[in-house]
Structures are given as C-alpha cells and as structure tokens.
Design a protein around this motif. Structure first.
Motif, PDB file in Angstrom:
ATOM      1  N   GLY A  62       8.050  38.534  19.190  1.00  0.00           N
ATOM      2  CA  GLY A  62       7.176  39.594  19.680  1.00  0.00           C
ATOM      3  C   GLY A  62       7.558  40.097  21.047  1.00  0.00           C
ATOM      4  N   GLY A  63       8.616  39.541  21.603  1.00  0.00           N
ATOM      5  CA  GLY A  63       8.986  39.893  22.960  1.00  0.00           C
ATOM      6  C   GLY A  63       9.748  41.194  23.105  1.00  0.00           C
ATOM      7  N   ARG A  64      10.323  41.675  22.022  1.00  0.00           N
ATOM      8  CA  ARG A  64      11.063  42.938  22.067  1.00  0.00           C
ATOM      9  C   ARG A  64      10.492  43.876  21.015  1.00  0.00           C
ATOM     10  N   ILE A  65      10.146  45.055  21.430  1.00  0.00           N
ATOM     11  CA  ILE A  65       9.517  46.043  20.563  1.00  0.00           C
ATOM     12  C   ILE A  65      10.208  47.389  20.760  1.00  0.00           C
ATOM     13  N   TYR A  66      10.415  48.094  19.667  1.00  0.00           N
ATOM     14  CA  TYR A  66      11.060  49.404  19.712  1.00  0.00           C
ATOM     15  C   TYR A  66      10.262  50.395  18.865  1.00  0.00           C
ATOM     16  N   TYR A  67      10.291  51.642  19.305  1.00  0.00           N
ATOM     17  CA  TYR A  67       9.607  52.713  18.575  1.00  0.00           C
ATOM     18  C   TYR A  67      10.529  53.917  18.439  1.00  0.00           C
ATOM     19  N   ALA A  68      10.352  54.639  17.352  1.00  0.00           N
ATOM     20  CA  ALA A  68      10.975  55.952  17.241  1.00  0.00           C
ATOM     21  C   ALA A  68      10.279  56.887  18.227  1.00  0.00           C
ATOM     22  N   ASP A  69      11.023  57.832  18.750  1.00  0.00           N
ATOM     23  CA  ASP A  69      10.442  58.761  19.726  1.00  0.00           C
ATOM     24  C   ASP A  69       9.238  59.493  19.154  1.00  0.00           C
ATOM     25  N   SER A  70       9.264  59.758  17.868  1.00  0.00           N
ATOM     26  CA  SER A  70       8.211  60.545  17.238  1.00  0.00           C
ATOM     27  C   SER A  70       6.861  59.833  17.194  1.00  0.00           C
ATOM     28  N   VAL A  71       6.855  58.516  17.398  1.00  0.00           N
ATOM     29  CA  VAL A  71       5.593  57.764  17.302  1.00  0.00           C
ATOM     30  C   VAL A  71       5.219  57.071  18.611  1.00  0.00           C
ATOM     31  N   LYS A  72       6.077  57.134  19.607  1.00  0.00           N
ATOM     32  CA  LYS A  72       5.790  56.477  20.882  1.00  0.00           C
ATOM     33  C   LYS A  72       4.484  56.987  21.466  1.00  0.00           C
ATOM     34  N   GLY A  73       3.669  56.044  21.922  1.00  0.00           N
ATOM     35  CA  GLY A  73       2.388  56.401  22.511  1.00  0.00           C
ATOM     36  C   GLY A  73       1.264  56.553  21.510  1.00  0.00           C
ATOM     37  N   ARG A  74       1.606  56.592  20.232  1.00  0.00           N
ATOM     38  CA  ARG A  74       0.583  56.737  19.180  1.00  0.00           C
ATOM     39  C   ARG A  74       0.516  55.522  18.263  1.00  0.00           C
ATOM     40  N   PHE A  75       1.645  54.903  18.008  1.00  0.00           N
ATOM     41  CA  PHE A  75       1.708  53.743  17.109  1.00  0.00           C
ATOM     42  C   PHE A  75       1.948  52.473  17.919  1.00  0.00           C
ATOM     43  N   THR A  76       1.392  51.371  17.425  1.00  0.00           N
ATOM     44  CA  THR A  76       1.604  50.073  18.057  1.00  0.00           C
ATOM     45  C   THR A  76       1.931  49.041  16.987  1.00  0.00           C
ATOM     46  N   VAL A  77       3.071  48.385  17.139  1.00  0.00           N
ATOM     47  CA  VAL A  77       3.464  47.329  16.206  1.00  0.00           C
ATOM     48  C   VAL A  77       3.131  45.981  16.829  1.00  0.00           C
ATOM     49  N   SER A  78       2.671  45.061  15.990  1.00  0.00           N
ATOM     50  CA  SER A  78       2.354  43.714  16.461  1.00  0.00           C
ATOM     51  C   SER A  78       2.542  42.739  15.310  1.00  0.00           C
ATOM     52  N   ARG A  79       2.466  41.460  15.631  1.00  0.00           N
ATOM     53  CA  ARG A  79       2.623  40.454  14.580  1.00  0.00           C
ATOM     54  C   ARG A  79       1.780  39.233  14.917  1.00  0.00           C
ATOM     55  N   ASP A  80       1.419  38.519  13.867  1.00  0.00           N
ATOM     56  CA  ASP A  80       0.692  37.257  14.006  1.00  0.00           C
ATOM     57  C   ASP A  80       1.473  36.230  13.208  1.00  0.00           C
ATOM     58  N   ASN A  81       2.204  35.377  13.891  1.00  0.00           N
ATOM     59  CA  ASN A  81       3.074  34.416  13.207  1.00  0.00           C
ATOM     60  C   ASN A  81       2.291  33.275  12.566  1.00  0.00           C
TER      61      ASN A  81
END
Length: 122
Positions: free
Chosen positions: A54-73
């Motif tokens: 979970g320490g590195r996260i990337y977004y496409a420019d088209s969704v930055k600021g609107r989408f948030t990715v996360s995980r629960d291991n």
C-alpha cells in the motif's frame, strides 16, 4: 490468485461508487494490485494501482483527485472509491494482480478478474 470485482452500477454524473475486488488465496498481501477499464470500442486502459504494502499508489491523469485506490490485506480485498463521476468514466472496470512488478500498464498484469460495469448518466 483468483479475482472477483463487484460494486458497479448506474449512477448520475457527480455521484460516487465504490468498487471492490476480492481475491482468493492466502498470499493476497504479496500481490501488487490495479484497476483498468474498457469503454465500448476502446482499448483497455490503466486507472489506478497499489503496491503490495500500500506504500506506492499510481493514478491515471484522468482520474487523479477523483478516484482513490486502497487495499485491506486482512480482508484480501482492494477498493476503488470513485467520486465526482463523469459520463466518460462509463466502462467495464477490471481488477488485476501481479507479483513481479507494480501495475502501471497492461503488460505488467499477470492475473485478471472479471469486469464490473459502471455506467454514468449525464
């Protein structure tokens, strides 16, 4: 690893949805995970990704600021919170996994889940 995405649906522009990707197996925490989408008549494109920790996260420019990715291991689940949805976000959304590399493009994906449809009306 087997992946199953769910949570899609029909929403009005400006609304929100949260997608989930449930993974089978005991080694989910070892996998880098990601989301892609494919609109009708278009190629599948990268949306977001998150490293195994979970320490590195990337977004496409088209969704930055609107989408948030996360995980629960602990729950073996990845999420995609989608806010301020636009009609152009309409697509089938796929979750993906990889052991060898961070997911930043199609070629880095080792495992695919089935898609879940997201439709944003104007």
């Amino acid at each position: 690893v087997q992946l199953q995405a769910f949570g899609g649906g029909l929403v009005q522009a400006g609304g929100s949805l949260r997608l989930s990707c449930a993974a089978s197996g005991r080694t989910f925490s070892s996998y880098n995970m990601g989301w892609f989408r494919q609109a009708p008549g278009k190629e599948r494109e990268f949306v977001a990704s998150i490293s195994w920790s979970g320490g590195r996260i990337y977004y496409a420019d088209s969704v930055k600021g609107r989408f948030t990715v996360s995980r629960d291991n602990v729950k073996n689940t990845m999420y995609l919170q989608m806010n301020s949805l636009k009609p152009e976000d309409t697509a089938v959304y796929y979750c993906a996994a990889a052991l060898k590399a961070l997911i930043v493009e199609l070629t880095t994906v080792e495992y695919w889940g089935q898609g879940t449809q997201v439709t944003v009306s104007s």
